[in-house]
Structures are given as structure tokens and as C-alpha cells.
Design an enzyme around this catalytic site. Sequence first.
Site, PDB file in Angstrom:
ATOM      1  N   LYS A 185     -38.989  73.006  52.141  1.00  0.00           N
ATOM      2  CA  LYS A 185     -38.805  71.945  51.147  1.00  0.00           C
ATOM      3  C   LYS A 185     -39.967  71.938  50.125  1.00  0.00           C
ATOM      4  CE  LYS A 185     -34.937  70.557  52.931  1.00  0.00           C
ATOM      5  NZ  LYS A 185     -34.688  71.631  53.919  1.00  0.00           N
TER       6      LYS A 185
HETATM    7  C1  LIG Z   1     -29.407  68.640  52.467  1.00  0.00           C
HETATM    8  C2  LIG Z   1     -30.136  68.587  53.771  1.00  0.00           C
HETATM    9  N1  LIG Z   1     -29.887  67.578  54.617  1.00  0.00           N
HETATM   10  C3  LIG Z   1     -30.549  67.469  55.777  1.00  0.00           C
HETATM   11  C4  LIG Z   1     -31.486  68.379  56.173  1.00  0.00           C
HETATM   12  C5  LIG Z   1     -32.146  68.216  57.487  1.00  0.00           C
HETATM   13  O1  LIG Z   1     -33.529  68.179  57.396  1.00  0.00           O
HETATM   14  P1  LIG Z   1     -34.430  68.516  58.671  1.00  0.00           P
HETATM   15  O2  LIG Z   1     -34.437  70.000  58.813  1.00  0.00           O
HETATM   16  O3  LIG Z   1     -35.766  67.945  58.322  1.00  0.00           O
HETATM   17  O4  LIG Z   1     -33.796  67.834  59.831  1.00  0.00           O
HETATM   18  C6  LIG Z   1     -31.782  69.442  55.324  1.00  0.00           C
HETATM   19  C7  LIG Z   1     -32.795  70.457  55.715  1.00  0.00           C
HETATM   20  O5  LIG Z   1     -32.577  71.636  55.641  1.00  0.00           O
HETATM   21  C8  LIG Z   1     -31.091  69.565  54.102  1.00  0.00           C
HETATM   22  O6  LIG Z   1     -31.334  70.576  53.264  1.00  0.00           O
END
Ligand SMILES: Cc1ncc(COP(=O)(O)O)c(C=O)c1O
Length: 375
Positions: A185
Site C-alpha cells: 500500500k
Molecule cells: C481493496 C482492498 N480491500 C481490502 C484489502 C485487505 O487489506 P489487508 O491485506 O490489510 O487485510 C486490500 C488489501 O490488499 C485491498 O486492496
Amino acid sequence: MSLQAFLPFTRPSIDEATIAEVGAVLRSGWITTGPRCKALEAALSQRFGGRPVRLASSATALMEMALRLAGVGTGDEVITTPLSWVATANVVIAVGATPVFVDVDPATRNIDLNLLEAAITPRTKALLPVDLAGLPVDRDRLYDIAQRHGLRVVEDAAQAMGARWGGREIGSFGDLVSFSFHANKNITSAEGGCLVMNTEAEATLLEKLRLQGVTRLADGEMDVDVLGGKSNLTDLAAAVGLGQLPLLDSFNIRRADLARRYFEGFDRSLGFTLPPADFEHSNWHMFQPLLPAGVKRGAFIAAMKAENIGVGVHYPAMHLFTLYRARGHHEGQYPHAEDIGSRTVTLPLFPAMADDDVDRVCTAVQRVMHAGLAR
Ligand SMILES: Cc1ncc(COP(=O)(O)O)c(C=O)c1O
């Protein structure tokens, strides 16, 4: 011609001061949730105009907890996009509700707000929009719909740190807003994320949900009055986040510069569909052209890898995954998401990239396509 070093599609930029801070946490004797988490929550809250912010070990955990805060449970429906990381819909199922997909607008690749209202039923409890690649969903129209129908909104802003709408930063307004700090990110804590909420009462409940439902009492005793899980962040991760947050704006400026260079250098005659050229709202989390029809994505990725360039896929339309097909979904339901999901490729874009790296990617794409390596 000798191959240049491998260029990944993304790579975090962690400075030496941050690495030293992680060392300091390790030496401090307190490595899990503690003062660094509190400091990062405070810094994020300040960034988001004083709204309550809490951290957790992933945005996935935060979105599931946000749905619980919003009162979403068994029998409810949550409207979302099929074109996202599968976490977005998985969390809806995890709380016992049903994800209801609405196709995307091919111009933005985000949920089509013209189609959204038709999907609202008496069981709809919340909207779960996603800002794909850091391009925000139109917040004015979104909240207009939510308000008229009395719906909560859980914003999956996982990719949208630093993105803006109407001159305001995503997270500084709206209902429940979830960001991810996963390694790829725009800022990272390796794994982790934060949720922006409306009230201290929501924040207190979030604290319980992320740690076994425990409330610490003033006399040193404890009580448990709700079922919580285990998704607190560590101070090790928070130290990384604290080092990253002050760099977010400069990272995003660099990302936008690199994206501009892609638009300048990308050979339009190759037949790719370039991403929406938005330099007002987007944080340029990813640069994602769509392959020309007939090009095999696996072959394209392999050919680019042979050029020593990493290419990602974010994401295939999730309703076509086995789990979702088993719930009744099928091909043809969301044609734009299916088309984009089958042709999308993520080209290298991260702040430490040099301008030359963009040129190198554009040249490699040209070479791969002209050589017919991806057919
Ligand atoms: C659009 C979206 N939603 C949710 C997530 C979930 O994030 P995390 O990996 O921190 O659980 C991500 C991460 O890749 C994402 O890109």
C-alpha cells in the site's frame, strides 16, 4: 544486451530512521500493542480531522469489525463491487450477511453508482464501496444515496491513503473508513490497517472487538461483555507506520509523477486501455492498463518477467471464484467487472522507481507486444 536488475511491480520504501525505530522497539522490552500504536492512532486521527482512529492487524479484520459496528449481521445484505480484493466480500460473509454485487463503471472501474440504487432491497443494511487503485468513488453521490435510503457505509479505502474527494482527504469525512497498511500500500506497517470512526463509543467497541472483547476496569480487574477476536497491531508494526506516515504526501506526489510519465511514454498503438487519467482525486496506488483483447495475460506476465519486470494482477472479478460460484454467481452477471478483471495488469509503480524505470517498462511492453510473445 545485459538484463537490468529485476523491477518489481511494487516495493516499500522504508528509511533508515524507521529501521532504527524498529530496533528501538525490539530493545525496549515492549514489542506488542503499546505506546507506538497509541502514537500512530493519534497521528492518524490528527490527519483525519480529529476523528477517532484505531489500528488492527489487517484491513480485513477492520472491515469485518466495522460491519459489526454498523450492526450488519445474519440475513442482511451489503452492496459492493465484484472488482476488488476478495477480502471486500469475504468479510460480509464472515458476519453472516450476503454480499450483493453491482457492476463497475468501465470509466472508473469502481462500483457504478447509476446501477447501485436498483440493487437496494429492504434487507440492505450497508454499502461497501472500494476505491480501486486509489481512485475514489464519488463521495457526494455515494452519501446522497446512503442518506436517502438510511444505509450505513463502510468505505473499503484499503488502497486510498491520501486520495481526495471534493478537496478533502478520504477518511477525514464519511461514515466508517478502512485503510490497509499491507506491504504494497502507499504507506505500510508490513501488515495492518486503521479504521476511522464517528464516535468514541464506536472506538471503544472496536478496541473490544479486536482483543477478545476485554474491558480493563479501573480497579485492575477485567470483564468481557462482547465476543471479540484477536487482531491488535504490534508496536513493531506501528513503528514502521509512524516512520511512513510523514512520507505519505511525498510518496503520493512521486507516484503521480510516475503515472504521468506512463501516460506520456505508453505506446497507444498497442491497443491497451489505459487507466483513468485522474490527477485530482487519485493517490495512484497502482497503474493498471487493460490488455488488448486476445492477449493472454499469463503469457504477457511471463514475457515481461523475461524482461526482468514484475507485473501483477489486481484483480479478477471475485464473483467467479469457486466460493462465490457456489453461492450462485456465474459468468455474465457483471460484464464490465469480468472484462476488466480478465484483462487488467499492474505495471511497476512505487515511489523509489526512477523515471527511467517507467521508460524501461514502456519499451519492454512494446517489445513483448511486437514480438507477439503474449498471444
Ligand atoms: C481493496 C482492498 N480491500 C481490502 C484489502 C485487505 O487489506 P489487508 O491485506 O490489510 O487485510 C486490500 C488489501 O490488499 C485491498 O486492496
